[in-house]
Design a protein around this motif. Structure first.
Motif, short mmCIF file in Angstrom:
data_model
loop_
_atom_site.label_atom_id
_atom_site.label_comp_id
_atom_site.label_asym_id
_atom_site.label_seq_id
_atom_site.Cartn_x
_atom_site.Cartn_y
_atom_site.Cartn_z
N LYS A 1 32.90 104.43 -47.99
CA LYS A 1 33.43 103.12 -47.65
C LYS A 1 32.55 102.01 -48.23
O LYS A 1 31.33 102.01 -48.05
CB LYS A 1 33.50 102.97 -46.12
N ASP B 1 39.50 109.47 -49.46
CA ASP B 1 39.33 108.02 -49.49
C ASP B 1 38.64 107.56 -48.20
O ASP B 1 39.11 107.83 -47.10
CB ASP B 1 40.70 107.35 -49.62
N ARG B 2 37.51 106.86 -48.35
CA ARG B 2 36.70 106.41 -47.22
C ARG B 2 36.40 107.57 -46.27
O ARG B 2 36.47 107.44 -45.05
CB ARG B 2 37.39 105.28 -46.46
N THR C 1 44.07 107.14 -39.97
CA THR C 1 43.27 106.81 -41.14
C THR C 1 41.88 107.35 -40.94
O THR C 1 41.52 107.84 -39.86
CB THR C 1 43.26 105.29 -41.38
N SER D 1 38.73 103.68 -43.43
CA SER D 1 39.25 102.42 -43.97
C SER D 1 39.20 101.36 -42.87
O SER D 1 39.01 101.67 -41.69
CB SER D 1 40.68 102.60 -44.45
N ASN E 1 44.26 100.99 -53.50
CA ASN E 1 44.52 102.40 -53.78
C ASN E 1 45.60 102.56 -54.84
O ASN E 1 45.48 103.41 -55.72
CB ASN E 1 44.94 103.15 -52.53
N ASN F 1 48.69 96.53 -46.70
CA ASN F 1 48.29 97.81 -46.15
C ASN F 1 49.52 98.68 -45.95
O ASN F 1 50.59 98.18 -45.57
CB ASN F 1 47.58 97.61 -44.82
#
Length: 293
Positions: A22, A42-43, A152, A155, A191, A270
């Motif tokens: 992150k 991702d993150r 998630t 993020s 992204n 988002n």
């Protein structure tokens, strides 16, 4: 509010990026698998302070210069003046650590003393590196996702960020008109980048679909992304432009204040995954959309 049934096919997925740690450097790929959490890693890792609170470029701009690479079964982090740090992608996890991301409180997996020492030495203060625990569920706010339950990793709040290329082109034209330098898309850390939309047309999109069959990946755009000062940081140097330190927020303030997020300056949307989990997307793929008016 009703959703139109008009669907367009003229847009194209022009870029895919993800950010393993992150607020650190990103990686661009030409193809990616999509899961409930968006892009798989991702993150997936995060830096935290002594209290377990997340760190970002907002307070630590040098994080931009921590660059990731996947080499075999390892995540390798590099930073100026530092030897590479190798981490097992599958995790060599230490103690469970209580961490905080905005208003979310959850347990994460500490990545050990070598990672602590490396990250602390680079940033000049005591920090720890943690990995997202696959056994933990971090829910997105249903205030924005509505009937859809989404999750998630680390993020800020939602698994994917989508930006139209034309939106950046428009912003750069406004910057050029005042003599400020143009900005690359990496300043906004999306992204997915979509080409073929009108400027800010993503603001009005309800769903995006990649593919035609029952495995088509479908995303729902749920919340405008209110921007912090991070887009003012060069993602290669960790520095702000000395002549234009308050850009692009100064320019965005003239036309992008959004009452839906308490007047925040929004750029990008988002998104959550609502279909096609386990499917894949690739650069150059046609993108179908449905508007929400």
């Amino acid at each position: 509010m009703s959703t139109s049934s008009a669907i367009s096919t003229i847009s194209t997925l022009s870029a895919i990026s993800f950010y393993p740690v992150k607020s650190c450097g990103g990686l661009s790929v030409t193809r990616a698998d999509i899961g409930a959490l968006g892009l798989a890693l991702d993150r997936h890792w995060m830096l935290v302070d002594r209290q377990g609170r997340f760190l970002t470029q907002r307070s630590h701009p040098r994080m931009a210069c921590i660059t990731p690479a996947f080499e075999g079964d390892a995540l390798v982090l590099r930073a100026p003046g530092m030897p590479p740090l190798r981490l097992a992608v599958a995790g060599e996890d230490g103690a469970t650590l209580a961490v905080q991301v905005w208003n979310s409180h959850l347990d994460a997996l500490d990545q050990g003393e070598p990672a602590r020492h490396w990250c602390s030495h680079y940033l000049g203060e005591e920090v720890r590196l943690v990995r997202f625990d696959p056994a933990v569920t971090r829910a997105c706010s249903q205030r924005w996702t509505g009937a859809h339950q989404a999750t998630t990793q680390f993020s800020d709040g939602y698994p994917l960020l989508v930006i139209g290329q034309a939106s950046l082109d428009d912003l750069n034209a406004r910057l050029a008109a005042k003599g400020a330098p143009s900005l690359p898309m990496d300043r906004f850390r999306p992204n997915l980048v979509i080409s073929g939309l009108e400027p800010y047309e993503e603001d009005f999109i309800d769903t995006l679909r990649f593919g035609e069959d029952e495995q088509a990946v479908q995303l729902k755009l749920v919340k405008p992304c209110a921007r912090c000062p991070i887009p003012g940081i060069d993602q290669h140097t960790g520095l702000r432009d000395a002549q234009w330190p308050d850009e692009p927020l100064d320019t965005l303030a003239a036309y992008r204040a959004n009452p839906r997020v308490d007047g925040g300056l929004t750029f990008g949307q988002n998104a959550i995954v609502i279909g096609g989990i386990g499917g894949s997307i690739e650069v150059g793929q046609a993108c179908h959309w449905e508007f929400n008016f």
